[in-house]
Motif scaffolding. Sequence first.
Motif, PDB file in Angstrom:
ATOM      1  N   LEU A  49       0.855  -1.186   0.000  1.00  0.00           N
ATOM      2  CA  LEU A  49       0.000   0.000   0.000  1.00  0.00           C
ATOM      3  C   LEU A  49       0.892   1.239   0.000  1.00  0.00           C
ATOM      4  N   ILE A  50       0.741   2.103  -0.995  1.00  0.00           N
ATOM      5  CA  ILE A  50       1.530   3.333  -1.066  1.00  0.00           C
ATOM      6  C   ILE A  50       0.874   4.389  -0.184  1.00  0.00           C
ATOM      7  N   HIS A  65       3.927   1.928 -12.243  1.00  0.00           N
ATOM      8  CA  HIS A  65       4.117   3.237 -11.633  1.00  0.00           C
ATOM      9  C   HIS A  65       3.076   3.373 -10.525  1.00  0.00           C
ATOM     10  N   LEU A  66       3.537   3.310  -9.279  1.00  0.00           N
ATOM     11  CA  LEU A  66       2.635   3.321  -8.131  1.00  0.00           C
ATOM     12  C   LEU A  66       2.548   4.717  -7.537  1.00  0.00           C
ATOM     13  N   ARG A  67       1.315   5.104  -7.157  1.00  0.00           N
ATOM     14  CA  ARG A  67       1.065   6.413  -6.549  1.00  0.00           C
ATOM     15  C   ARG A  67       0.333   6.231  -5.224  1.00  0.00           C
ATOM     16  N   GLN A  68       0.146   7.347  -4.519  1.00  0.00           N
ATOM     17  CA  GLN A  68      -0.495   7.306  -3.201  1.00  0.00           C
ATOM     18  C   GLN A  68      -1.843   6.582  -3.264  1.00  0.00           C
ATOM     19  N   ASP A  69      -2.066   5.690  -2.298  1.00  0.00           N
ATOM     20  CA  ASP A  69      -3.286   4.889  -2.129  1.00  0.00           C
ATOM     21  C   ASP A  69      -3.406   3.741  -3.124  1.00  0.00           C
ATOM     22  N   ASP A  70      -2.428   3.545  -3.984  1.00  0.00           N
ATOM     23  CA  ASP A  70      -2.442   2.383  -4.870  1.00  0.00           C
ATOM     24  C   ASP A  70      -2.109   1.126  -4.071  1.00  0.00           C
ATOM     25  N   ILE A  71      -2.608   0.001  -4.550  1.00  0.00           N
ATOM     26  CA  ILE A  71      -2.310  -1.309  -3.980  1.00  0.00           C
ATOM     27  C   ILE A  71      -1.593  -2.142  -5.034  1.00  0.00           C
ATOM     28  N   ARG A 144      -6.188  -1.993   4.211  1.00  0.00           N
ATOM     29  CA  ARG A 144      -6.177  -1.046   5.325  1.00  0.00           C
ATOM     30  C   ARG A 144      -6.633  -1.719   6.619  1.00  0.00           C
ATOM     31  N   ASP A 145      -7.658  -2.531   6.507  1.00  0.00           N
ATOM     32  CA  ASP A 145      -8.196  -3.208   7.687  1.00  0.00           C
ATOM     33  C   ASP A 145      -7.203  -4.233   8.239  1.00  0.00           C
ATOM     34  N   ILE A 146      -6.511  -4.938   7.347  1.00  0.00           N
ATOM     35  CA  ILE A 146      -5.487  -5.898   7.791  1.00  0.00           C
ATOM     36  C   ILE A 146      -4.384  -5.187   8.562  1.00  0.00           C
ATOM     37  N   ILE A 147      -3.956  -4.042   8.065  1.00  0.00           N
ATOM     38  CA  ILE A 147      -2.905  -3.263   8.727  1.00  0.00           C
ATOM     39  C   ILE A 147      -3.380  -2.795  10.106  1.00  0.00           C
ATOM     40  N   ARG A 148      -4.619  -2.301  10.166  1.00  0.00           N
ATOM     41  CA  ARG A 148      -5.166  -1.832  11.446  1.00  0.00           C
ATOM     42  C   ARG A 148      -5.239  -2.977  12.458  1.00  0.00           C
ATOM     43  N   LEU A 149      -5.745  -4.111  12.039  1.00  0.00           N
ATOM     44  CA  LEU A 149      -5.864  -5.262  12.944  1.00  0.00           C
ATOM     45  C   LEU A 149      -4.494  -5.715  13.435  1.00  0.00           C
ATOM     46  N   TYR A 150      -3.505  -5.724  12.546  1.00  0.00           N
ATOM     47  CA  TYR A 150      -2.153  -6.135  12.926  1.00  0.00           C
ATOM     48  C   TYR A 150      -1.554  -5.165  13.947  1.00  0.00           C
ATOM     49  N   ASP A 151      -1.820  -3.867  13.758  1.00  0.00           N
ATOM     50  CA  ASP A 151      -1.277  -2.854  14.679  1.00  0.00           C
ATOM     51  C   ASP A 151      -1.973  -2.897  16.038  1.00  0.00           C
ATOM     52  N   GLU A 152      -3.287  -2.984  16.043  1.00  0.00           N
ATOM     53  CA  GLU A 152      -4.056  -2.873  17.283  1.00  0.00           C
ATOM     54  C   GLU A 152      -4.179  -4.201  18.028  1.00  0.00           C
ATOM     55  N   LYS A 153      -4.146  -5.306  17.287  1.00  0.00           N
ATOM     56  CA  LYS A 153      -4.248  -6.647  17.863  1.00  0.00           C
ATOM     57  C   LYS A 153      -5.422  -6.794  18.841  1.00  0.00           C
TER      58      LYS A 153
END
Length: 304
Positions: A49-50, A65-71, A144-153
């Motif tokens: 995730l950019i 060529h990846l830009r902000q919010d690209d996956i 985004r949700d995977i990242i949040r879950l990994y951070d907050e646990k």
Amino acid sequence: MQIVTDPFQKELKEHGNYQFPLLVSRERLSRYESGSFLWHWHPEIELTLIESGEMSYHFSNYSFHLRQDDILFGNANALHAGEMLHSSDCSYISVTFDPKLIYGYDKSLIYQKYVRPLVSDVSLSGMHFDGSLPWHRDLYWLVRDIIRLYDEKPPLYEIDIVLRLQRFWKNLCLHTSAKDSASSGDLQNNQRIRMILEYIAEHYASRIYLEDIASYIGLCKSECCRLFKRCMKISLFEFLLEYRIEKSLILLADPELNITEIAERSGFNDSNYYSKAFRKVKGCSPSGYRKRLSGAVHSGRPGF
């Protein structure tokens, strides 16, 4: 900093552990020498995730060529590399995981019907999701949700992550037409590219002859060059030159070594040619790079 690999260009970094093989890591291209990470591969799948900036992301058969919010979806075992665009930094988050989190075990129906066709397709090294289609946004929010879950646990977060990975995979299956199996030619060419990278990694510090590389992979010299250029979008000579320059950056951080010694250890038998090649690739002389690196270290600012 640079990605650490074995002689076969396989990344040695662990992505999670045996109990839960998934890693979320926050990265910046400015943390790598020259603002780029070198060619490597790993058996895990990688979702990128950019967060800010732009990046040129390369696979052995195409670039994005990846830009902000690209996956970006990076397939298992795919050779890949990335670099800054316009000398501007790029921050991104990588979600790297073993596809077993999706299918459970090798002979499962999920693996046979839905995972194997994608991960075994060597022509499907990666996919770019830029929000241009409605289903791209679904993938964005899943990552985004995977990242949040990994951070907050929160409680049961591992199960929630796996559920979202499976939803991500379901979207890929619905919108991707993958070959059920790669052709023998594709597999052989992919293996030959890895063998060339392996040979360069082991011999870059000494003189390398094209006939030796060609013999190593079982092709004539001209076909060896054509294969490499077709797959890597750069000539074999240019790649070797840039690889040696990248390897010399680590040595430039050692004040005990002079430029001639660094050139020799990096595979250049002429320090003047090394300096000329370095300036062409990096835009400055080796000594100028060393001074800037030393200044960044003393000031506490990140280097290249």
